[in-house]
Design an enzyme around this catalytic site. Structure first.
Site, PDB file in Angstrom:
ATOM      1  N   ARG A   2       0.769  10.738  -5.825  1.00  0.00           N
ATOM      2  CA  ARG A   2      -0.169  11.614  -6.508  1.00  0.00           C
ATOM      3  C   ARG A   2      -0.489  11.039  -7.896  1.00  0.00           C
ATOM      4  NH1 ARG A   2       4.358  16.310  -7.658  1.00  0.00           N
ATOM      5  NH2 ARG A   2       4.537  16.011  -9.913  1.00  0.00           N
TER       6      ARG A   2
ATOM      7  N   GLU B 290       3.670  20.999  -4.179  1.00  0.00           N
ATOM      8  CA  GLU B 290       4.121  19.842  -3.418  1.00  0.00           C
ATOM      9  C   GLU B 290       4.395  20.160  -1.955  1.00  0.00           C
ATOM     10  OE1 GLU B 290       4.616  16.852  -2.949  1.00  0.00           O
ATOM     11  OE2 GLU B 290       4.397  15.790  -4.855  1.00  0.00           O
TER      12      GLU B 290
ATOM     13  N   TRP C 106       0.864  -1.172   0.000  1.00  0.00           N
ATOM     14  CA  TRP C 106       0.000   0.000   0.000  1.00  0.00           C
ATOM     15  C   TRP C 106       0.906   1.230   0.000  1.00  0.00           C
ATOM     16  CZ3 TRP C 106      -4.130  -0.946   4.414  1.00  0.00           C
ATOM     17  CH2 TRP C 106      -4.966  -1.998   4.039  1.00  0.00           C
TER      18      TRP C 106
ATOM     19  N   HIS D 269      14.824   3.540   2.061  1.00  0.00           N
ATOM     20  CA  HIS D 269      13.554   4.098   1.612  1.00  0.00           C
ATOM     21  C   HIS D 269      13.052   5.200   2.546  1.00  0.00           C
ATOM     22  CE1 HIS D 269      10.028   4.225  -0.826  1.00  0.00           C
ATOM     23  NE2 HIS D 269       9.208   3.837   0.122  1.00  0.00           N
TER      24      HIS D 269
ATOM     25  N   GLN E 183      10.726   3.898  -4.455  1.00  0.00           N
ATOM     26  CA  GLN E 183       9.412   3.774  -3.837  1.00  0.00           C
ATOM     27  C   GLN E 183       8.901   2.363  -4.082  1.00  0.00           C
ATOM     28  OE1 GLN E 183       7.853   7.732  -5.571  1.00  0.00           O
ATOM     29  NE2 GLN E 183       6.557   7.350  -3.800  1.00  0.00           N
TER      30      GLN E 183
ATOM     31  N   GLU F   7       1.519  -3.605   4.413  1.00  0.00           N
ATOM     32  CA  GLU F   7       0.929  -2.582   5.279  1.00  0.00           C
ATOM     33  C   GLU F   7      -0.372  -3.060   5.909  1.00  0.00           C
ATOM     34  OE1 GLU F   7       3.946  -0.563   2.952  1.00  0.00           O
ATOM     35  OE2 GLU F   7       2.362  -1.980   2.399  1.00  0.00           O
TER      36      GLU F   7
END
Length: 493
Positions: free
Chosen positions: A169, A277, A165, A387, A186, A228
């Protein structure tokens, strides 16, 4: 712990706090939704439920500022606390406790149920039209309308071993396509790469308006191959309920408001950005990204779409990332053997600054002969943090008596305990994020730049002139009694 298992339960809780307002006047999706969210965020106003959006089907609603600072006096983290099943007046450092503990707890996998409210309405094929929904143009200068600002992408590895999960954007392109700004390292990008290497499209689901804790764990940067959903089960002590998607082999939270299903087409590139942002600025660049092509949209009756308008702190970009990464930093640094009392990514700095407090006995526990050695060890560990190390441009290392969640405390400790020259240490080559405008173009291009350490530790014991540190416990208790019994002036004069 009060597990709020749907966004609507959360809104009921906000209403009881008097931290929610409804706007029944018609609102324009072009800039007005964004302006409402931004104003409320910057002025600590209540969250707003927009019941009518011009040009869109009646009943489609928008929620702004869902997890920003609360309007309730003296409890800025009330919305965050409610989202995590805690009392609204829970202090910020206490919010970390459960998030830290769950990282060491046994995962509790989710359960798949036969049906859920998120599929009360099912749109397939041509009917799965993104333009039916009031996705907003948030900032003047954005490249388009944004489908997602606080929703969760669900992706699963091809071998089905890992379901991630993640929050990213997503910009509307046309009725069935959107562009999402993500990529490895990511975790969404890591899984997408697995499918790309097989020469296959990547199945995805985008969940809008899930139960309020879902966006928090989706930003948390848990270790690779940690689900998650199972972490959230460990946090609550019971499994999260999911339902199967209609057109892709994925499961999503059963009470979500809107779910968008589809595939990532790697050989079809469409434009994404710019967008305001988390650092508080709107960049001037646009990129070409793979198209996320929609195959189905399911939603609840009268769905509610949460919207975040990122920008100048403090908004959800800072409360979500700041809190969850603080829990990750605290756990990670302790696991590295460092004497960490707490870590806190300061939301007011657009989560660029990490405040770390260390235990009183750090010298005995580490064997370090100077505070510089400890500071550098913390800085190097942060840079190596998988990360997540790139979020931080500056690290303040502070004594145990400082509350890192209290800006007054942090600024006092920084200003009075960090030597103006010898108290500054630089790690010259660390991971950085390309969205941070404090770095040069060349540094942002390479993703490498300096991180500054502020040594705010005193080698000597300090006699602190504060209520908690200076006065005997009996005097403190007597003082509280006297203050509690004080009365208004009245007519004495």
């Amino acid at each position: 712990m009060n597990h709020l298992s749907s966004l609507r339960d959360y809104l009921d809780a906000l209403a009881k706090l008097d931290d929610l307002r409804v706007i029944d006047d018609e609102v324009d999706a072009e800039l007005e939704i964004g302006a409402i969210a931004r104003y409320a965020t910057e002025h600590r106003a209540p969250a707003h439920l927009l019941s009518r959006v011009r040009g869109f089907t009646p009943g489609f609603r928008v929620l702004t500022a869902p997890a920003a600072y609360s309007s309730v006096p003296d409890t800025p983290y009330a919305r965050v606390a409610l989202s995590l099943g805690l009392d609204p007046d829970t202090r910020p450092l206490r919010l970390l406790d459960g998030l830290v503990a769950a990282q060491s707890a046994a995962p509790i996998p989710p359960v798949t149920v036969a049906s859920g409210p998120c599929q009360e309405n099912v749109l397939l094929g041509a009917d799965a039209d993104l333009t039916r929904f009031p996705f907003p143009l948030l900032h003047h200068g954005d490249g388009g309308r944004y489908v997602n600002t606080i929703g969760t992408f669900v992706l699963r590895s091809p071998d089905r071993r890992w379901t991630n999960w993640g929050l990213a954007r997503a910009m509307l392109h046309d009725s069935h396509r959107m562009a999402t700004f993500t990529g490895s390292p990511q975790h969404i990008g890591v899984i997408d790469d697995m499918w790309r290497e097989r020469g296959e499209r990547t199945p995805f689901a985008l969940v809008l308006g899930a139960e309020p804790a879902v966006p928090f764990v989706s930003t948390m940067s848990l270790p690779e191959e940690v689900d998650e959903a199972a972490y959230l089960g460990a946090y609550y002590g019971r499994p999260v309920e999911l339902v199967r998607c209609r057109t892709v082999d994925l499961e999503v939270p059963a009470t979500a408001e809107i779910v968008i299903e589809g595939y990532i087409n790697h050989d079809e590139l469409i434009p994404e950005g710019p967008m305001g942002e988390f650092a508080g600025y709107i960049p001037d660049w646009q990129v070409e990204l793979p198209a996320y092509t929609v195959t189905a949209i399911t939603h609840r009756d009268d769905p509610i779409m949460p919207v975040v308008c990122a920008g100048k702190p403090v908004d959800e970009d800072h409360t979500l990332v700041g809190l969850t990464h603080s829990a990750r930093w605290t756990h990670y640094l302790r696991e590295a053997g460092l004497p960490i009392a707490a870590s806190w990514m300061i939301p007011e700095t657009a989560v660029h600054v990490l405040a770390v407090t260390v235990d009183r006995d750090w010298r005995e526990r580490t064997g370090f002969t100077s505070s510089e050695q400890l500071c550098r060890a913390i800085g190097e560990a942060c840079d190596a943090f998988p990360h997540g190390g790139w979020w931080v441009t500056r690290i303040m290392v502070l004594d145990h008596d400082i509350d890192p969640t209290d800006l007054r405390d942090v600024l006092w400790g920084f200003a009075t305990r960090s030597h103006p020259t010898t108290g500054i240490h630089v790690l010259p080559d660390t991971a950085i994020m390309h969205l941070m405008v404090c770095y040069t173009d060349a540094e942002r291009e390479t993703g490498r730049g300096p991180t500054v350490l502020f040594d705010c530790l005193r080698e000597d014991d300090l006699n602190i002139a504060s209520f908690a540190e200076n006065y005997p416990q009996a005097v403190q208790e007597r003082t509280r009694q006297l203050l509690a019994g004080a009365r208004p002036l009245g007519d004495v004069l």
